[in-house]
Design a protein around this motif. Sequence first.
Motif, PDB file in Angstrom:
ATOM      1  N   TYR A 272       0.745  -1.232  -0.115  1.00 16.28           N
ATOM      2  CA  TYR A 272      -0.111   0.036  -0.030  1.00 16.28           C
ATOM      3  C   TYR A 272       0.906   1.447   0.020  1.00 16.28           C
ATOM      4  O   TYR A 272       0.194   2.500  -0.171  1.00 16.28           O
ATOM      5  CB  TYR A 272      -0.980  -0.059   1.098  1.00 16.28           C
ATOM      6  CG  TYR A 272      -1.892  -1.060   1.124  1.00 16.28           C
ATOM      7  CD1 TYR A 272      -2.852  -1.471   0.231  1.00 16.28           C
ATOM      8  CD2 TYR A 272      -1.569  -2.087   2.092  1.00 16.28           C
ATOM      9  CE1 TYR A 272      -3.554  -2.413   0.427  1.00 16.28           C
ATOM     10  CE2 TYR A 272      -2.393  -3.317   2.251  1.00 16.28           C
ATOM     11  CZ  TYR A 272      -3.219  -3.603   1.295  1.00 16.28           C
ATOM     12  OH  TYR A 272      -3.980  -4.706   1.122  1.00 16.28           O
ATOM     13  N   THR A 283       1.540   2.833  -7.842  1.00 18.05           N
ATOM     14  CA  THR A 283       1.560   1.883  -6.811  1.00 18.05           C
ATOM     15  C   THR A 283       1.949   0.505  -7.291  1.00 18.05           C
ATOM     16  O   THR A 283       2.157   0.423  -8.568  1.00 18.05           O
ATOM     17  CB  THR A 283       0.126   1.420  -6.284  1.00 18.05           C
ATOM     18  OG1 THR A 283      -0.666   0.930  -7.324  1.00 18.05           O
ATOM     19  CG2 THR A 283      -0.804   3.005  -5.877  1.00 18.05           C
ATOM     20  N   CYS A 307      -6.066  -3.526  -2.226  1.00 22.47           N
ATOM     21  CA  CYS A 307      -5.205  -3.063  -3.261  1.00 22.47           C
ATOM     22  C   CYS A 307      -6.087  -2.920  -4.710  1.00 22.47           C
ATOM     23  O   CYS A 307      -5.936  -2.091  -5.414  1.00 22.47           O
ATOM     24  CB  CYS A 307      -4.043  -3.859  -3.925  1.00 22.47           C
ATOM     25  SG  CYS A 307      -2.718  -3.743  -2.722  1.00 22.47           S
ATOM     26  N   MET A 310      -6.921   0.802  -4.975  1.00 23.50           N
ATOM     27  CA  MET A 310      -6.060   1.737  -5.175  1.00 23.50           C
ATOM     28  C   MET A 310      -6.107   2.428  -6.350  1.00 23.50           C
ATOM     29  O   MET A 310      -6.453   1.811  -7.222  1.00 23.50           O
ATOM     30  CB  MET A 310      -4.737   1.093  -4.706  1.00 23.50           C
ATOM     31  CG  MET A 310      -4.608   0.640  -3.362  1.00 23.50           C
ATOM     32  SD  MET A 310      -2.815   0.067  -3.136  1.00 23.50           S
ATOM     33  CE  MET A 310      -1.935   1.635  -2.796  1.00 23.50           C
TER      34      MET A 310
END
Length: 356
Positions: A272, A283, A307, A310
């Motif tokens: 993260y 990311t 995730c 994200m």
Amino acid sequence: MDSASDAAALPTDYLLMDSGLYEALVEGNEEDADAVWQKMEQHDGRQVTPKGNTVLHIAALYGHIHFVHKILLQEQHRSFLLCALNKKGETALHIAAMEGHTDVVSALIHCAKTSPELRLLGVESGMGIGATDMVRMVDEDKDTALHKAVRNGHLEVVKLLVKEDPEFEFPANQSGETPLYIAAELGFHEGLVEMLNNCQRPVYGGPLGRTALHAAIINWTPKDCTKLLLVNEACLCEVGDDWGWTPLHYAVKRHNEKAVCDILQVKSSAAYIPAGVGKEWTTAIHIAVRENFVGLFRKIVERCPLCWEMVNSKGQNVLHEAILNNSTGMIKYILNNNNSGRKRDHLVDEKDEDDY
């Protein structure tokens, strides 16, 4: 080089070495030992080559332990010869460590430990030097003898040096490299094990804000050092370099699946951490998507399901990234993925900062 320029280039109180003495030291013929010593005595042992190497430097360079012992037995000379610096700021210990002459390294350390009269060359009178002081001395590049031994893969020398001074941090040299960083960069696994097991205050730093873990992953040598470093210092996986990239980001970029799994097993929260500095960042999963690494992407989201939510600095989710980079395998996987019966169709409706 003429005699005038020779003299100008030599250290204070030293003379250009006799060519016969130099040849005898290079050849290392034990039968020449007495003749070598006589030539040394002519100028009180203070003869050097154009590079500033003393008789002890040369004996250490070629690993002629019998000459090293003979030189160190002479109390009137060993004090300055043991600590004398050549033009690169190297002691005989630096040279012996670089060349991997374990017996010479051992002899030099033993002499420093058993000769209380030693005085460091070039500093004020009364400043003593012991074995640990000698081990900690740096050359003009700020390399210790351990830096040189590690860089050249000399395990037995590494063992000697670390054992002699386990409490020393062995900090970074002029290029920002610690011995641990160099070992990781070169995949010198055995040397890394020795230092991590015996150094009480290990320092992992490297150039460009990177750590030994960055080096192990970026260079990805056959003898992988990643897991070893993580076991000893798990927080290394959270350190970003000057570009804000952590070891995980590089592991994904280089498709180093083993390193990705090792990191996530030790600290799943590393997934993260954003990659980048300032206003633009991405990311780990975005990097996987961009590179069309479907298998790697799957491993990350299985371990770190959050995730999926994200986005990067432009507000783009993983589907945005897949489409922008024409990552067809990723597009198919994202749209068809089921996670406990939940489809990822909602990613289609999300907009980035440009309303796309």
